[in-house]
Design a protein around this motif. Structure first.
Motif, PDB file in Angstrom:
ATOM      1  N   SER A 236       0.811  -1.224   0.000  1.00 23.34           N
ATOM      2  CA  SER A 236       0.000   0.000   0.000  1.00 23.34           C
ATOM      3  C   SER A 236       0.840   1.267   0.000  1.00 23.34           C
ATOM      4  N   GLY A 237       2.144   1.130   0.246  1.00 27.06           N
ATOM      5  CA  GLY A 237       3.002   2.305   0.240  1.00 27.06           C
ATOM      6  C   GLY A 237       3.955   2.348   1.409  1.00 27.06           C
ATOM      7  N   VAL A 238       4.353   3.568   1.780  1.00 23.60           N
ATOM      8  CA  VAL A 238       5.309   3.798   2.875  1.00 23.60           C
ATOM      9  C   VAL A 238       4.651   4.679   3.927  1.00 23.60           C
ATOM     10  N   SER A 239       4.841   4.319   5.193  1.00 20.13           N
ATOM     11  CA  SER A 239       4.252   5.073   6.301  1.00 20.13           C
ATOM     12  C   SER A 239       5.296   5.330   7.365  1.00 20.13           C
ATOM     13  N   ILE A 240       5.025   6.339   8.194  1.00 19.74           N
ATOM     14  CA  ILE A 240       5.850   6.623   9.364  1.00 19.74           C
ATOM     15  C   ILE A 240       5.052   6.259  10.603  1.00 19.74           C
ATOM     16  N   LEU A 241       5.600   5.365  11.404  1.00 20.01           N
ATOM     17  CA  LEU A 241       4.945   4.894  12.622  1.00 20.01           C
ATOM     18  C   LEU A 241       5.527   5.602  13.840  1.00 20.01           C
ATOM     19  N   ASP A 242       4.649   6.165  14.654  1.00 23.42           N
ATOM     20  CA  ASP A 242       5.052   6.685  15.963  1.00 23.42           C
ATOM     21  C   ASP A 242       4.931   5.526  16.942  1.00 23.42           C
ATOM     22  N   PRO A 243       6.042   4.957  17.422  1.00 24.16           N
ATOM     23  CA  PRO A 243       5.965   3.765  18.271  1.00 24.16           C
ATOM     24  C   PRO A 243       5.321   4.032  19.624  1.00 24.16           C
ATOM     25  N   ASN A 244       5.287   5.290  20.050  1.00 29.82           N
ATOM     26  CA  ASN A 244       4.695   5.621  21.349  1.00 29.82           C
ATOM     27  C   ASN A 244       3.177   5.630  21.312  1.00 29.82           C
ATOM     28  N   THR A 245       2.609   6.108  20.209  1.00 29.00           N
ATOM     29  CA  THR A 245       1.156   6.182  20.084  1.00 29.00           C
ATOM     30  C   THR A 245       0.583   5.043  19.254  1.00 29.00           C
ATOM     31  N   GLY A 246       1.429   4.390  18.448  1.00 30.32           N
ATOM     32  CA  GLY A 246       0.946   3.351  17.551  1.00 30.32           C
ATOM     33  C   GLY A 246       0.262   3.896  16.316  1.00 30.32           C
TER      34      GLY A 246
END
Length: 454
Positions: free
Chosen positions: A261-271
């Motif tokens: 589906s593409g590329v995403s940036i994950l915030d590991p603190n908030t999910g």
């Protein structure tokens, strides 16, 4: 006391400058066929969406990217080859391919190992390839042999963690395995059967852990992003990000992930993950420009005057074959270069950079003034307000206006309206924040006004 205070300030300034330079010399690479995309290693901002266009190579599935000295290598899983480029993205040739002695088949991850070899994960037997194995190449691309990995299904990625190598495996016997630099098995980080189909892996030295992009579901463990302890293989964290292929940690603590589906940036603190591209993604890699020798900066007058209609090609600088950018940030990163036929906008500043072998010089800023050719009875009394503007721009003119245009600083038209009354409104709400040029034409005469969109 004051000496210590100022000394600490200078140390902080030095660290800040070093950090800025470090970021300017590094990129994260995202393989999104047919393009190799460059991302900011700190926050994941897309710096160059088309750094390399692979279309002319008729790619199958470009899978992994590594830097080998001053070359860039990209594995193609379906074409059974490694494509090689110089540091600026110019194609140099290929290793392997679909020929009898190519030696590679169904390849995926690669890594520079012990600074002396490149290891390539291999799964097929076509082209004289060894089947489930890791193929060893020297840094010039010559085949040094292989060691088999059969019995544990296929390997999919490989990383050198310093002194040893980690391998990810796919299938129901998926695991993350440890091997020494001779290819001998040292044990497992993650045992078989914990998850299924591990694709890209990355070491998180700050937490003594491994990020793993898991593509398929096994029992109670779903696909997604896992963080495993390097000590005992325990699952430290899990984020439900779907069928993942790639993973890369950012400098700000967030994590890049990729899938179909593409590329995403994950915030590991908030999910919470935020999409930055809808183009299908494979593995991430890292590009280091630290070995660049900085070329001489361009020279020329900082303020230059031209007739209306002049382009970037008319600006006088030495050397003449520089690259031009609309902002200092783009100039520093070498991204979003402007074509030479870009029409100059009155009062705008353009930035020239000398690029040699992919290495960037310092920039030269040139502010241009245009001779618009308006006579004493021109239309210089047109008023546009408010300025700066949030959304609606009001334009007052003594006569009806033939054409009203809005340009960005790259000289591109972002809005145009015809035959407006003496008191008109223009909706600029959809424009991004920045500096623009409003141009009004009446009876072949024109007036330009710089406006700021908040």
């Amino acid at each position: 006391m004051y000496d210590r205070f100022f000394q600490s300030k200078w140390i902080l300034l030095f660290v800040f400058i070093q950090t800025v330079n470090f970021q300017a010399q590094e990129r994260i690479v995202s393989l999104q066929e047919p393009f190799v995309v460059l991302l900011d290693p700190m926050d994941g901002t897309i710096l160059d969406p088309e750094f390399i266009d692979l279309s002319s190579l008729s790619p199958g599935t470009p899978k992994a990217f590594i830097q080998v000295d001053d070359e860039l290598w990209i594995s193609d899983q379906l074409e059974d080859r490694i494509d090689r480029f110089d540091i600026s993205g110019t194609y140099l040739g290929a290793i392997g391919g679909q020929v009898s002695d190519g030696g590679l088949d169904n390849i995926r991850g690669m890594a520079v190992v012990n600074n002396t070899e490149v290891w390539v994960t291999n799964a097929g037997t076509n082209n004289g390839a060894p089947g489930d194995a890791v193929v060893r190449l020297d840094l010039d691309g010559n085949n040094l042999g292989f060691f088999a990995t059969s019995g544990s299904t296929s390997t999919f990625d490989i990383i050198d963690v310093g002194g040893e190598v980690y391998l990810s495996y796919i299938g129901t016997t998926s695991k993350i395995e440890r091997r020494d630099y001779s290819g001998n098995v040292l044990g497992n980080i993650v045992e078989e059967g914990v998850v299924q189909f591990i694709q890209q892996i990355e070491q998180n030295t700050g937490n003594n852990s491994i990020y793993a992009a898991v593509f398929s579901t096994l029992g109670g463990n779903s696909s997604g992003l896992y963080e495993f302890s390097e000590t005992d293989g325990a699952i430290l964290n899990y984020w439900n990000e779907g069928n993942l292929r790639g993973v890369a940690a950012l400098g700000n603590g967030n994590i890049l992930v990729s899938n179909s589906s593409g590329v995403s940036i994950l915030d590991p603190n908030t999910g919470i993950s935020t999409s930055i591209s809808n183009e299908s993604g494979q593995y991430f890699g890292r590009l280091d420009l630290a070995g660049c020798t900085t070329p001489p900066a361009p020279t020329g007058d900082a303020e230059q005057t031209f007739n209306e209609g002049a382009t970037l090609a008319d600006i006088v600088v030495t050397p003449p074959d520089v690259s031009w950018f609309a902002t200092e940030t783009d100039a520093m990163n070498g991204t979003n270069a402007l074509p030479l036929n870009t029409v100059l906008v009155d009062g705008s500043t353009y930035y020239a950079v000398n690029i040699v072998g992919g290495c960037l010089s310092d920039s030269l800023a040139v502010t241009v003034t245009l001779i618009l050719g308006l006579d004493e009875n021109g239309i210089s009394d047109i008023i546009a307000y408010p300025n700066p503007i949030e959304s609606i721009l009001y334009i007052d003119s003594p006569v009806t206006m033939d054409v009203v245009s809005v340009y960005n600083l790259a000289g591109q038209i972002v809005l145009r309206e015809l035959s407006l009354p003496t008191h008109a409104t223009v909706d600029l709400q959809k424009l991004v924040s920045g500096v623009y040029v409003l141009e009004v034409i009446v009876n072949d005469q024109r007036q330009q006004i710089r406006i700021v969109k908040r």
